[in-house]
Design a protein around this motif. Structure first.
Motif, mmCIF file in Angstrom:
data_model
loop_
_atom_site.group_PDB
_atom_site.id
_atom_site.type_symbol
_atom_site.label_atom_id
_atom_site.label_comp_id
_atom_site.label_asym_id
_atom_site.label_seq_id
_atom_site.Cartn_x
_atom_site.Cartn_y
_atom_site.Cartn_z
ATOM 1 N N MET A 49 71.946 54.103 54.903
ATOM 2 C CA MET A 49 72.403 55.338 55.536
ATOM 3 C C MET A 49 71.626 55.529 56.832
ATOM 4 N N THR A 50 72.294 56.095 57.825
ATOM 5 C CA THR A 50 71.703 56.255 59.152
ATOM 6 C C THR A 50 71.375 57.714 59.413
ATOM 7 N N PHE A 51 70.160 57.952 59.856
ATOM 8 C CA PHE A 51 69.727 59.270 60.286
ATOM 9 C C PHE A 51 69.751 59.277 61.810
ATOM 10 N N ASP A 52 70.600 60.095 62.391
ATOM 11 C CA ASP A 52 70.721 60.224 63.843
ATOM 12 C C ASP A 52 70.194 61.606 64.214
ATOM 13 N N ILE A 53 68.976 61.651 64.761
ATOM 14 C CA ILE A 53 68.277 62.923 64.932
ATOM 15 C C ILE A 53 67.976 63.141 66.421
ATOM 16 N N PRO A 54 68.555 64.153 67.032
ATOM 17 C CA PRO A 54 68.245 64.444 68.443
ATOM 18 C C PRO A 54 66.892 65.113 68.589
ATOM 19 N N ILE A 55 66.174 64.742 69.642
ATOM 20 C CA ILE A 55 64.892 65.374 69.975
ATOM 21 C C ILE A 55 65.025 65.906 71.391
ATOM 22 N N ASN A 56 65.379 67.166 71.522
ATOM 23 C CA ASN A 56 65.628 67.755 72.835
ATOM 24 C C ASN A 56 64.339 68.258 73.470
ATOM 25 N N ASN A 57 64.282 68.135 74.787
ATOM 26 C CA ASN A 57 63.108 68.569 75.542
ATOM 27 C C ASN A 57 61.835 67.983 74.952
ATOM 28 N N ALA A 58 61.806 66.648 74.845
ATOM 29 C CA ALA A 58 60.743 65.957 74.114
ATOM 30 C C ALA A 58 59.390 66.028 74.807
ATOM 31 N N VAL A 59 59.374 66.055 76.135
ATOM 32 C CA VAL A 59 58.107 66.077 76.877
ATOM 33 C C VAL A 59 57.747 67.520 77.185
#
Length: 218
Positions: A207-217
């Protein structure tokens, strides 16, 4: 608490030569403590995804957190550590989390809808020069840009890097993925995506976990 020291071996030399050699190597032999990890409860991480009882959280560290975890601000040297925490709340099934099935990439490089780890790596490679992120190996950056404590910092990064795990029921594992950030990207909003594949050991389905990380810096 871990400590890392550069070994200094002295051969058969005259007393004066040994004194000169020791003086020249004193800085390289000094030890620097590697801070211990401070992992919070899973509920403290807002960016996470759950499937079949396996929850994976990701957290792009800010400057204060980076300094606390690694003893130096890696972001100033173009390296963004991203913490990955996996916790298995499934009462009966274990999950395999291979290191080579974890990718953290510039969201623009994988915006084509390719979500598998292999497809993501291909997409990142196709847009590498335009992304402004993932420009070179983080360990290469350590070797060329960090201070005289680079050996210790590099060793600490290796110890804390995310490894392959089998996550049994009730178990939590964690580690860091290192994302090189270009000078052009620093100071701007950087959106990343974590693409992580895990395998259910009861049926060997992935199974694939597709996780966005917005404004990472930050």
């Amino acid at each position: 608490m871990h400590a890392y020291a550069t070994c200094c071996r002295l051969g058969s030399r005259s007393g004066l030569s040994i004194i000169v050699l020791v003086t020249g190597l004193m800085a390289g032999c000094m030890t620097m403590d590697i801070p211990a990890d401070k992992i919070q409860p899973l509920s403290a991480y807002p960016v996470k995804l759950e499937q079949q009882g396996l929850t994976i959280a990701v957290n792009a560290l800010n400057k204060k957190e980076i300094d606390a975890v690694f003893g130096t601000n890696l972001l100033d040297d173009g390296i963004l550590p991203v913490l990955v925490v996996a916790e298995n709340r499934n009462p009966s099934t274990s999950f395999v989390l291979p290191k080579n099935k974890v990718v953290v990439a510039d969201a623009n490089a994988v915006s084509s809808g390719k979500t598998g780890v292999g497809q993501t790596k291909e997409a990142v490679g196709d847009t590498l020069s335009a992304a402004g992120v993932l420009l070179m190996s983080p360990l290469a950056l350590v070797g060329t840009k960090l201070s005289s404590d680079a050996g210790t910092v590099s060793h600490g990064m290796g110890l804390k890097e995310l490894q392959s795990h089998t996550v049994d029921p009730g178990q939590q594992v964690h580690g860091y993925v290192y994302v090189p950030i270009s000078k052009e990207a620093r100071g701007k909003q950087v959106n990343l995506r974590a693409i992580i594949e895990a395998t259910d050991t009861s049926n060997f389905k992935s199974m694939t976990f597709d996780i966005p990380i917005n404004n990472a810096v930050k």
